[in-house]
Enzyme design. Structure first.
Site: not given
Ligand code: AMP
Length: 404
Positions: A10, A17, A92, A181, A210, A212, A242, A283, A285, A385
């Site tokens: 990727n 990656k 990818r 996606h 869902l 980033n 975004r 983020d 969290r 993926e």
């Molecule tokens: P991804 O693009 O699928 O890698 O998702 C990344 C996003 O997942 C991060 O920016 C966080 O907002 C969210 N995320 C990851 N771990 C957690 C968690 N334990 N609780 C809530 N959101 C999380």
């Protein structure tokens, strides 16, 4: 011995990656990441299944040097790219336009077509192409397969894929809704059917990817009939950085009244909007931590995020007519129980509900979080993926071997 390994690449603009998978059992032999390519502070992190992670730091000039470094790391674990066990490399590719509806073995014609799509994917396709060219140079004899992020969405009917703008202008500039996606939506919709004990063509699923970046899709009997991203990944849900859906006139207003250039607005909407624009954090969290501490801006950002998500669930429910399951996936979807709870809250009339105890359980396996008697199942289905790219690549390469 039949070759059973697939290397998945990727390639981003400054990163690569990779994962090496053994398709006999789906085992991951090595995973890794090269980042900040072209900078002084490049970093390669390589984790083989057979041992500890290793790191290299220091300048890695370009993708060619990056892939050579990856090849060296793999070779050090006895997994070199020259191994007869390597069956193919799966790449990818973000944008496959209208015509790449399936994974495709890469030849010069395919490369030229991916290049022709650069105007509609200026950020992604050039980096993907660099990765492909470099890998082909390293192993010219090996089948290399492009797996397109857009492919799963090419089944969308024209009524969902077209914008309501002048048809000649749209066609002249290849403006339509492509969606992204797709590898994740394909994998998760199939895995959701399996979780329900059904074949993919027996179920209708709303997939909520869902991360980033974020997108929703409506999948009828295994085929995508609508998705929330459009010409580019900017349309649809509120994302980390975004904006998602917006009146396009905002752009003219920013140009005419705000004095901003097209590039500035592009950056604003893609990099400084969404959750980060609304509350300074992208983020989930951290946003949840702030909400729990009574932070009003974080709460507004969360509420806007959920409002948009709910609108898409309702819209895709209407598009599908009958829904068997809603599946949450990617970083936020897999981990953020409050997002899942809030997205489904109040939708009992649609047969949707979340069981609080089930929703609170964490895990790596696909699982149902709706009550037993729910008419529409709600599921958490971790996406994969790389596995999907490897599976599609291997199936294509083995399929063509069987034909010859
Ligand atoms: P991804 O693009 O699928 O890698 O998702 C990344 C996003 O997942 C991060 O920016 C966080 O907002 C969210 N995320 C990851 N771990 C957690 C968690 N334990 N609780 C809530 N959101 C999380």
């Amino acid at each position: 011995m039949t070759a059973s390994r697939v290397l998945v690449l990727n390639s981003g603009s400054s990163s690569v990656k990779y994962q090496l998978l053994d398709m006999r059992d789906g085992g991951r032999l090595a995973v890794g990441l090269v980042e900040r390519i072209g900078e002084e502070t490049s970093r390669l992190k390589h984790t083989p299944a057979c041992g500890e992670s290793r790191e290299r730091t220091g300048p890695i000039a370009d993708h060619d040097a990056a892939l050579k470094a990856v090849a060296e790391e793999l070779a050090a674990d006895g997994l070199g790219l020259d191994s007869p066990e390597l069956a193919a490399i799966g790449h990818r590719v973000v944008h496959g336009g209208k015509h790449f509806t399936e994974p495709t073995v890469i030849d010069d014609t395919v490369l030229a077509e991916i290049e022709r799509l650069i105007p509609v994917a200026p950020l992604h396709n050039p980096a993907n192409l660099t990765g492909i060219r470099t890998a082909r140079a390293l192993r010219p004899d090996l089948p290399q397969v492009a797996v397109f992020d857009t492919a799963f969405h090419t089944t969308m009917p024209e009524s969902a894929a077209r914008y309501a703008i002048d048809v000649e202008t749209a066609d002249a500039h290849r403006i339509r809704r492509y969606g992204f996606h797709g590898t994740s939506h394909a994998y998760v919709s199939r895995a959701t059917a399996k979780l329900l004990g059904k074949a993919p063509d027996e179920v209708n699923v709303i997939v909520l990817h869902l991360g980033n970046g974020a997108s929703a899709s409506a999948v009828r009997a295994g085929r995508c009939v609508d998705t929330s991203m459009g010409l580019t990944p900017l349309e649809g849900l509120v994302m980390g950085t975004r904006s998602g859906d917006m009146d396009p006139a905002v752009i003219f207003h920013l140009m005419r009244v705000g004095g901003m250039s097209a590039d500035e607005i592009d950056t604003l909407l893609n990099k400084k909007s969404g959750l980060i624009g609304l509350c300074g954090d992208n983020d989930m969290r951290e946003i949840r931590r702030r909400v729990d501490a009574g932070d009003e801006r974080a709460k507004l950002a969360f509420d806007i995020y959920i409002h948009r998500l709910k609108k898409y669930i309702g819209a895709y429910y209407a598009v599908l007519g009958r829904v068997d399951a809603v599946a949450f996936t990617a970083g936020v979807g897999e981990n953020a129980a409050p997002v899942r709870e809030a997205a489904v809250a109040g939708l009992e009339e649609l047969g949707l509900a979340v069981d609080a105890e089930r929703n609170a359980v964490r895990g790596d396996e696909p699982r149902l979080i709706s009550p037993d008697d729910a008419r529409v199942k709600v599921a958490v289905v971790p996406t994969d993926e790389e596995m999907e790219i490897a599976t599609q690549t291997y199936a294509l390469v083995k399929g063509s071997e069987n034909l010859t």
